[in-house]
Design a protein around this motif. Sequence first.
Motif, PDB file in Angstrom:
ATOM      1  N   ILE A 177       0.797  -1.329  -0.014  1.00 48.72           N
ATOM      2  CA  ILE A 177       0.104  -0.009   0.041  1.00 48.72           C
ATOM      3  C   ILE A 177       0.599   1.371  -0.078  1.00 48.72           C
ATOM      4  N   GLY A 178       0.227   2.341  -0.235  1.00 47.66           N
ATOM      5  CA  GLY A 178       0.946   3.692  -0.201  1.00 47.66           C
ATOM      6  C   GLY A 178       0.333   4.822  -1.366  1.00 47.66           C
ATOM      7  N   GLY A 179       0.675   5.732  -1.073  1.00 50.05           N
ATOM      8  CA  GLY A 179      -0.004   6.902  -1.730  1.00 50.05           C
ATOM      9  C   GLY A 179       0.406   6.985  -3.177  1.00 50.05           C
ATOM     10  N   ASP A 187     -17.451  -1.062  -8.650  1.00 47.31           N
ATOM     11  CA  ASP A 187     -18.263  -0.617  -7.713  1.00 47.31           C
ATOM     12  C   ASP A 187     -18.029  -1.544  -6.543  1.00 47.31           C
ATOM     13  N   PRO A 188     -18.434  -1.311  -5.432  1.00 48.33           N
ATOM     14  CA  PRO A 188     -17.940  -1.848  -4.383  1.00 48.33           C
ATOM     15  C   PRO A 188     -18.513  -3.556  -3.937  1.00 48.33           C
ATOM     16  N   ILE A 189     -19.681  -3.723  -4.737  1.00 46.91           N
ATOM     17  CA  ILE A 189     -20.264  -5.205  -4.924  1.00 46.91           C
ATOM     18  C   ILE A 189     -19.267  -5.947  -5.773  1.00 46.91           C
ATOM     19  N   THR A 190     -18.868  -5.433  -7.017  1.00 46.57           N
ATOM     20  CA  THR A 190     -18.090  -6.301  -7.961  1.00 46.57           C
ATOM     21  C   THR A 190     -16.525  -6.343  -7.442  1.00 46.57           C
ATOM     22  N   ALA A 191     -16.127  -5.140  -6.775  1.00 44.44           N
ATOM     23  CA  ALA A 191     -14.760  -5.162  -6.272  1.00 44.44           C
ATOM     24  C   ALA A 191     -14.545  -6.536  -5.117  1.00 44.44           C
ATOM     25  N   ASP A 192     -15.711  -6.503  -4.329  1.00 47.44           N
ATOM     26  CA  ASP A 192     -15.610  -7.525  -3.338  1.00 47.44           C
ATOM     27  C   ASP A 192     -15.403  -9.073  -3.959  1.00 47.44           C
ATOM     28  N   ASP A 246      -6.721   0.681  -1.915  1.00 44.45           N
ATOM     29  CA  ASP A 246      -7.977   0.581  -1.683  1.00 44.45           C
ATOM     30  C   ASP A 246      -7.857  -0.570  -0.549  1.00 44.45           C
ATOM     31  N   MET A 247      -8.113  -0.117   0.764  1.00 41.68           N
ATOM     32  CA  MET A 247      -8.001  -0.957   2.014  1.00 41.68           C
ATOM     33  C   MET A 247      -8.864  -1.865   2.174  1.00 41.68           C
ATOM     34  N   PRO A 248     -10.367  -2.002   1.822  1.00 38.69           N
ATOM     35  CA  PRO A 248     -11.005  -3.236   1.705  1.00 38.69           C
ATOM     36  C   PRO A 248     -10.334  -4.305   1.253  1.00 38.69           C
ATOM     37  N   ALA A 278      -7.085  -4.720   0.124  1.00 42.50           N
ATOM     38  CA  ALA A 278      -6.024  -4.983   0.757  1.00 42.50           C
ATOM     39  C   ALA A 278      -6.128  -5.875   2.137  1.00 42.50           C
ATOM     40  N   ARG A 279      -7.372  -5.690   2.817  1.00 41.23           N
ATOM     41  CA  ARG A 279      -7.411  -6.219   3.870  1.00 41.23           C
ATOM     42  C   ARG A 279      -7.886  -7.770   3.623  1.00 41.23           C
ATOM     43  N   LYS A 280      -8.686  -7.839   2.290  1.00 41.46           N
ATOM     44  CA  LYS A 280      -9.270  -8.988   2.156  1.00 41.46           C
ATOM     45  C   LYS A 280      -8.248 -10.053   1.420  1.00 41.46           C
ATOM     46  N   ILE A 281      -7.244  -9.556   0.546  1.00 36.60           N
ATOM     47  CA  ILE A 281      -6.537 -10.414  -0.113  1.00 36.60           C
ATOM     48  C   ILE A 281      -5.162 -10.734   0.424  1.00 36.60           C
TER      49      ILE A 281
END
Length: 253
Positions: free
Chosen positions: A36-38, A173-178, A201-203, A205-208
């Motif tokens: 992650i990073g800017g 979109d958030p659902i497709t991204a998930d 995208d922090m969600p 990053a956390r998931k994968i």
Amino acid sequence: MTAKLQLVGVKKKLRGRQVLDGVDIDVNKGRSLVIIGGSGQGKSVTLKCALGLMKPDAGQVLVDGADVTRMPQEIRARVMRKFGMLFQGGALFDSLTVWENIAFRLIYADKMARPEARERAIETMRKVRLAPEFADVRPIELSGGMQKRAGLARAIIAKPDIIFFDEPTTGLDPITADAINDLIREMVDDLGCAAVSITHDMPSARKIADEIAMLQDGKIVWRGPTASLETSGNAMVDQFVAGRADGPIQAVV
């Protein structure tokens, strides 16, 4: 255990700016590392150096312990065949059908017969839950999420040892991204490969991720298990995860 992929002291200067200033990362078989990073901190350049698309000014890129930056071109090309890549924008060829895009490597690098390559492509489409009925359409006829699935199928069709994901959920979109995050995690686990992703995208990053590393000013400033992200004790990580303008990282406007 020898890391599947390792960057040691990698430096890269572009247009007089030190983009990477001694990057050290490693990832083992069956593990998923997310960087992650800017914007402008060197995430994409790190990926390009790892992929061999850019040559570091200094440092090593090791694949199974062998430094690919010092290999003869023909040997290096064979090592690079261990890689798979999901590009940020999909990078599908408009002039080819979906199955031809997915089987591109099999047809043009491995010289596989087209009927067999098509069969493998459709089999891989099923793995990423992209219906075989879309095999013969052009990428422009697919939704953004379906294009990502096609890109993922192309990345895994040759069963790579190391797979790279460049901002895999951008523009979704958030659902497709998930759903894409679920697929990435599933494919990494099924293949048992090493995975390196870059994202802000922090969600996602956390998931994968099994582990997360933060890149700032060309260096890895923190690395740890995904579960410890909220308690990193690093002010830059805390600011980035919280999305605050106030902190040690100065916003570029």
